[in-house]
Design an enzyme around this catalytic site. Structure first.
Site, PDB file in Angstrom:
ATOM      1  N   ARG A  98       0.442  -9.263  13.386  1.00  0.00           N
ATOM      2  CA  ARG A  98      -0.211  -8.176  12.633  1.00  0.00           C
ATOM      3  C   ARG A  98      -1.201  -8.757  11.629  1.00  0.00           C
ATOM      4  NH1 ARG A  98       4.622  -4.943  10.134  1.00  0.00           N
ATOM      5  NH2 ARG A  98       3.042  -3.532   9.312  1.00  0.00           N
ATOM      6  N   LYS A 107       0.836  -1.219   0.000  1.00  0.00           N
ATOM      7  CA  LYS A 107       0.000   0.000   0.000  1.00  0.00           C
ATOM      8  C   LYS A 107       0.867   1.265   0.000  1.00  0.00           C
ATOM      9  CE  LYS A 107      -2.209  -0.832   3.886  1.00  0.00           C
ATOM     10  NZ  LYS A 107      -1.640  -2.128   4.321  1.00  0.00           N
ATOM     11  N   ARG A 118      12.608  -3.121  10.998  1.00  0.00           N
ATOM     12  CA  ARG A 118      11.647  -2.596  11.981  1.00  0.00           C
ATOM     13  C   ARG A 118      11.193  -3.722  12.907  1.00  0.00           C
ATOM     14  NH1 ARG A 118       7.331   0.566   8.264  1.00  0.00           N
ATOM     15  NH2 ARG A 118       5.975  -0.761   9.488  1.00  0.00           N
TER      16      ARG A 118
HETATM   17  P1  AMP Z   1       1.567   0.611   8.996  1.00  0.00           P
HETATM   18  O1  AMP Z   1       2.821   1.310   8.616  1.00  0.00           O
HETATM   19  O2  AMP Z   1       0.333   1.161   8.309  1.00  0.00           O
HETATM   20  O3  AMP Z   1       1.651  -0.891   8.870  1.00  0.00           O
HETATM   21  O4  AMP Z   1       1.316   0.906  10.549  1.00  0.00           O
HETATM   22  C1  AMP Z   1       2.278   0.546  11.531  1.00  0.00           C
HETATM   23  C2  AMP Z   1       1.615   0.411  12.874  1.00  0.00           C
HETATM   24  O5  AMP Z   1       1.028   1.657  13.270  1.00  0.00           O
HETATM   25  C3  AMP Z   1       0.464  -0.583  12.949  1.00  0.00           C
HETATM   26  O6  AMP Z   1       0.914  -1.913  13.130  1.00  0.00           O
HETATM   27  C4  AMP Z   1      -0.301  -0.055  14.156  1.00  0.00           C
HETATM   28  O7  AMP Z   1       0.346  -0.382  15.368  1.00  0.00           O
HETATM   29  C5  AMP Z   1      -0.182   1.445  13.979  1.00  0.00           C
HETATM   30  N1  AMP Z   1      -1.306   1.994  13.157  1.00  0.00           N
HETATM   31  C6  AMP Z   1      -1.219   2.584  11.929  1.00  0.00           C
HETATM   32  N2  AMP Z   1      -2.427   2.964  11.486  1.00  0.00           N
HETATM   33  C7  AMP Z   1      -3.309   2.601  12.439  1.00  0.00           C
HETATM   34  C8  AMP Z   1      -4.722   2.700  12.564  1.00  0.00           C
HETATM   35  N3  AMP Z   1      -5.492   3.247  11.592  1.00  0.00           N
HETATM   36  N4  AMP Z   1      -5.295   2.201  13.696  1.00  0.00           N
HETATM   37  C9  AMP Z   1      -4.558   1.657  14.685  1.00  0.00           C
HETATM   38  N5  AMP Z   1      -3.224   1.528  14.631  1.00  0.00           N
HETATM   39  C10 AMP Z   1      -2.588   1.998  13.520  1.00  0.00           C
END
Ligand code: AMP
Length: 219
Positions: free
Chosen positions: A171, A13, A160
């Protein structure tokens, strides 16, 4: 042009959102990037979010909804935006709907990018981030390099915490349980388009731009 890019962690994404942001000249809003910046800056939000993120869990809905309200109401989003990583729960989706009504936005489309789970684990575990600028690279992109190709930082690549295999599996589980239902929410409104995320970055981007042009440009 209001686009929600939806799909499991690691489906691409972020990569696709960055490309689309340049192609359609609208901002890429990644809630993950917003949180990582807060963690890096050691803000109150960052301190709260860091542990939750490292465990691969979700940051509470009220915090995320507050963040997204501020961003979408800002001037930079007035001509549209690409949401990446939000909404991740049906509570977030409902709040986003209310925000869209408030802002008079009624042309949203959710693009669901699909991919195989084992392929995702391989991809996430095999990527590295720059701890200075946050850019993400595949191992082959940075093979033999000691400086970040984006910001020039030296020896800044790292895996990370949330890209380690045990955390990835968690996740993915949370995605299935908490996030996947968001899809049904938008399907019921007839706003979902599905794209196969298994191809190369270029192939997926081609499919995406075709869908979006059909929806937003040729109308
Ligand atoms: P991402 O880079 O989108 O995979 O986000 C990394 C981490 O940020 C996720 O695993 C969550 O811990 C947190 N996170 C990001 N967006 C959200 C959201 N909309 N709701 C809750 N946690 C979020």
């Amino acid at each position: 042009m209001q686009i929600i890019l939806f799909g499991s962690p690691g489906v691409g994404k972020g990569t696709q959102a960055k490309l689309l942001s340049e192609q359609f000249n609208i901002p890429h809003i990644s809630t993950g990037d917003i949180l990582r910046k807060a963690v890096q800056d050691r803000t109150e939000l960052g301190i709260k979010a860091a542990e939750i993120m490292n465990r691969g869990e979700l940051v509470p809905d009220d915090i995320m909804i507050g963040i997204i309200k501020d961003v979408l109401k800002s001037d930079r989003c007035k001509n549209g935006f690409i949401l990446d990583g939000f909404p991740r729960t049906t509570v977030q989706a409902e709040a986003l709907d209310r925000l869209f009504s408030e802002l008079n936005l009624n042309d949203v489309i959710l693009v669901h990018i699909t991919a195989d789970e084992e392929e995702i684990i391989k991809r996430l575990n095999g990527r590295r981030a720059c701890k200075v600028c946050g850019s993400i690279f595949t191992l082959s992109e940075i093979e033999g390099l000691s400086e970040c190709p984006k910001c020039g930082a030296k020896d800044s690549f790292y895996l990370r915490d949330d890209d380690k295999e045990d955390v990835i599996r968690k996740r993915l589980k949370i995605y299935e349980t908490n996030t996947k239902p968001v899809l049904g929410y938008y399907e019921a409104k007839g706003k979902v388009v599905t794209i196969d995320g298994f191809g190369s970055i270029e192939e997926v981007n081609k499919d995406l731009t075709e869908v979006l042009k059909k929806k937003f440009v040729n109308n």
